[in-house]
Design an enzyme around this catalytic site. Structure first.
Site, PDB file in Angstrom:
ATOM      1  N   PHE A  44       2.715   9.656  10.969  1.00  0.00           N
ATOM      2  CA  PHE A  44       2.482   9.402   9.544  1.00  0.00           C
ATOM      3  C   PHE A  44       1.138   9.933   9.059  1.00  0.00           C
ATOM      4  O   PHE A  44       0.959  10.166   7.865  1.00  0.00           O
ATOM      5  CB  PHE A  44       2.634   7.914   9.206  1.00  0.00           C
ATOM      6  N   GLY A  47       0.790  13.340   6.835  1.00  0.00           N
ATOM      7  CA  GLY A  47       0.885  13.397   5.380  1.00  0.00           C
ATOM      8  C   GLY A  47       0.140  12.298   4.654  1.00  0.00           C
ATOM      9  O   GLY A  47       0.139  12.251   3.430  1.00  0.00           O
ATOM     10  N   HIS A  48      -0.487  11.384   5.395  1.00  0.00           N
ATOM     11  CA  HIS A  48      -1.137  10.220   4.749  1.00  0.00           C
ATOM     12  C   HIS A  48      -2.513   9.986   5.355  1.00  0.00           C
ATOM     13  O   HIS A  48      -2.667   9.043   6.140  1.00  0.00           O
ATOM     14  CB  HIS A  48      -0.264   8.984   4.930  1.00  0.00           C
ATOM     15  N   PHE A  49      -3.459  10.599   5.068  1.00  0.00           N
ATOM     16  CA  PHE A  49      -3.615  11.797   4.245  1.00  0.00           C
ATOM     17  C   PHE A  49      -4.163  12.889   5.145  1.00  0.00           C
ATOM     18  O   PHE A  49      -4.976  12.589   6.013  1.00  0.00           O
ATOM     19  CB  PHE A  49      -4.569  11.532   3.089  1.00  0.00           C
ATOM     20  N   VAL A  54      -5.322   7.531   6.800  1.00  0.00           N
ATOM     21  CA  VAL A  54      -5.277   6.092   6.547  1.00  0.00           C
ATOM     22  C   VAL A  54      -3.860   5.619   6.863  1.00  0.00           C
ATOM     23  O   VAL A  54      -2.887   6.219   6.398  1.00  0.00           O
ATOM     24  CB  VAL A  54      -5.609   5.761   5.073  1.00  0.00           C
TER      25      VAL A  54
END
Length: 144
Positions: A44, A47-49, A54
């Site tokens: 994850f 893409g985050h971020f 985070v």
């Protein structure tokens, strides 16, 4: 204490959606404390971020729900069943969770009536609250 293989015998989640690495304490049907070691390699974070990793808040809540599921499903009468995440109330995020953090996940059942229950859930990093919420769950069986 439960290791990852023992956790997988209790809840159906698997990589990449198994968000608990070990259970430190469990009081069957009442309470559980688990750990999630947050790695820079988590999917994850792509893409985050990309420039400031985070952990998404919804995944922190899901990790708490999985720890709660372990507590509920360790109870003899619930073994082999499923704990479905049925609701969330009063959720607050108070601290960012970043790569390298260790999330301590604590869930205590506050009310259980039949197959429905509520629990107080708190995620901490280094003793600071990252997330707190009230989670609702429903115990059910697999449908063929």
């Amino acid at each position: 204490m439960l290791n990852i293989e023992q956790i997988k015998e209790i809840i159906p989640h698997r990589y990449p959606f198994l968000l608990v690495d070990k259970i430190l304490e469990v009081d069957e049907g009442k309470r559980a404390v688990g750990i999630k070691n947050v790695s820079a390699n988590e999917e994850f974070f792509n893409g985050h971020f990309p420039d400031y990793a985070v952990m998404p808040g919804v995944l922190i809540v899901e990790a708490l729900a999985q720890v709660g599921a372990v507590a509920v499903l360790k109870k003899e009468e619930n073994r082999g069943r499923l704990a479905f995440f049925a609701g969330i109330d009063n959720c607050r995020f108070k601290k960012q969770v970043r790569p390298g953090d260790q999330l301590r996940l604590e869930v205590e059942m506050t009310r259980v009536r039949g197959p429905i229950g509520k629990g107080k859930a708190i995620a901490t990093v280094d003793g600071e609250i990252a997330c707190e919420a009230e989670i609702t769950f429903a115990i059910g069986d697999k449908k063929e």
